[in-house]
Design an enzyme around this catalytic site. Structure first.
Site, PDB file in Angstrom:
ATOM      1  N   HIS A  14      -3.154   5.659 -43.644  1.00 50.33           N
ATOM      2  CA  HIS A  14      -4.199   6.318 -44.438  1.00 50.33           C
ATOM      3  C   HIS A  14      -5.431   5.425 -44.474  1.00 50.33           C
ATOM      4  CE1 HIS A  14      -6.089   8.722 -47.518  1.00 50.33           C
ATOM      5  NE2 HIS A  14      -6.231   7.650 -48.276  1.00 50.33           N
ATOM      6  N   LYS A  61     -13.884   5.473 -49.861  1.00 48.93           N
ATOM      7  CA  LYS A  61     -13.745   5.069 -48.457  1.00 48.93           C
ATOM      8  C   LYS A  61     -14.485   6.024 -47.529  1.00 48.93           C
ATOM      9  CE  LYS A  61      -9.226   5.084 -48.824  1.00 48.93           C
ATOM     10  NZ  LYS A  61      -9.073   5.182 -50.296  1.00 48.93           N
ATOM     11  N   ASP A  65      -9.111   9.770 -43.166  1.00 52.84           N
ATOM     12  CA  ASP A  65      -7.924  10.094 -43.955  1.00 52.84           C
ATOM     13  C   ASP A  65      -6.623   9.730 -43.250  1.00 52.84           C
ATOM     14  OD1 ASP A  65      -6.715  11.043 -46.337  1.00 52.84           O
ATOM     15  OD2 ASP A  65      -6.124  12.856 -45.276  1.00 52.84           O
ATOM     16  N   ARG A 103     -10.583 -16.007 -54.038  1.00 52.27           N
ATOM     17  CA  ARG A 103     -12.011 -15.780 -53.799  1.00 52.27           C
ATOM     18  C   ARG A 103     -12.430 -16.322 -52.442  1.00 52.27           C
ATOM     19  NH1 ARG A 103     -17.070 -17.988 -57.564  1.00 52.27           N
ATOM     20  NH2 ARG A 103     -18.724 -17.303 -56.143  1.00 52.27           N
TER      21      ARG A 103
END
Length: 320
Positions: A145, A166, A184, A251
């Site tokens: 996906h 997205k 998708d 990070r």
């Protein structure tokens, strides 16, 4: 459903490339690589081999040395060596290097209904072309996906938590000149041991769904250059919310991130989605940084080297 290939299909596939002839076992045109052969292909990516390295259920290529092995012995030994081929159940035999098949081998193929093809091509070439074909036929595959894009020539799969936009990001990237492969659902196929290829299912080809607008035909709106049929999957960009970033991710990762798909590691970048951030620019930057790393330029390592230099009392010089 498991892919299979019949002797007839294999013969037709390489009729032009190998110019081979079907010299024995014509009635076995429907003989197939069975489930054991399929499992062997997925495990070793090799359904083709020389006779002196014979494995059960694989197509066997007989070149000059193999024919010499079958014929240069006593009649009893030759008969035993030929008979052994039957017990290993090869789906097809290929006589390469312009060799002539011994009468015992021809009779064995007719009796056991094993197709045998003959070609003037070298045995090494026969193995190369058949191995590539069979690997693709039996290649492992999956569906993922996300939005699959061509960004700066790199196949990038954009994944992430639900509701992060997205598809909207994909649309913005298209307006910036990049190409859409699939939205998708992306079909992923392992094309060799170290590479994956992604393409769009036929049902949703050229389509992008944007919430509030609906389905967009990207090819009709932006033109032919805005879509791609398939791309090598080289990078994953995963979108996360602020809480997820703080909880699960560093990070400044000390090593490149990867995600394994079908046993193949794929480079991965994590991008935090927040109001006011230009995610399209960040995705482009992540891809450009990946391209630099492919060229041997690693910004993080250079930064660490500067730190060590500074800690040792040798302040790095300004580059400006």
């Amino acid at each position: 459903m498991t892919n299979t290939v019949s002797a007839q299909a294999l013969f037709d596939e390489f009729a032009d490339a190998l110019q081979w002839r079907w010299i024995a076992g014509r009635d076995a045109y429907a003989r197939r690589f069975d489930e054991r052969a399929v499992q062997s292909a997925r495990a070793s990516a090799d359904l083709v081999g020389y006779l002196n390295y014979i494995h059960p259920f694989r197509a066997q290529v007989l070149g000059q040395r193999e024919i010499e092995y079958l014929t240069n012995a006593t009649s009893q030994d030759c008969a035993r060596r030929v008979a052994r081929i039957t017990s290993l159940e090869p789906p097809v035999l290929v006589l390469a290097d312009g060799q002539q098949a011994p009468d015992e081998l021809m009779q064995m193929c007719e009796t056991a209904q094993i197709p045998m093809f003959a070609t003037q091509a070298s045995s090494a070439y026969v193995i190369d072309v058949m191995r590539s074909y069979l690997f693709k036929l039996f290649a492992a595959s999956t569906s993922l996906h996300g939005v699959f894009m061509d960004i700066l020539g790199v196949g990038v799969l954009i994944t992430g938590e639900s509701g992060l936009g997205k598809s909207e990001l994909g649309l913005e990237l298209i307006t910036r000149g990049h190409g859409l492969v699939a939205d998708d659902v992306v079909d992923i196929v392992q094309i060799n041991q170290n590479a994956l290829e992604g393409k769009c299912p036929a049902l949703i080809q050229n389509l992008l769904e944007v919430r509030g607008i609906g389905l967009l035909d990207i090819r009709a709106i932006f033109g032919e250059t805005a879509v791609r049929r398939r791309m090598r999957l080289r990078m994953i960009v995963h979108l996360v919310r602020h809480e997820t970033m703080e909880r699960d991710h560093e990070r400044l990762p000390h090593a490149p991130l990867t995600e394994t798909i079908l046993g193949v590691p794929v480079r991965k970048a994590i991008i935090q989605v927040m109001a006011g951030r230009n995610i399209a620019v960040l995705v482009e930057a992540a891809v450009r940084n990946y391209i630099l790393q492919l060229r041997g330029i690693d910004t993080y390592r250079e930064f660490v080297a500067r730190q060590h230099e500074a800690m040792n009392g040798n302040a790095p010089r300004n580059s400006g």
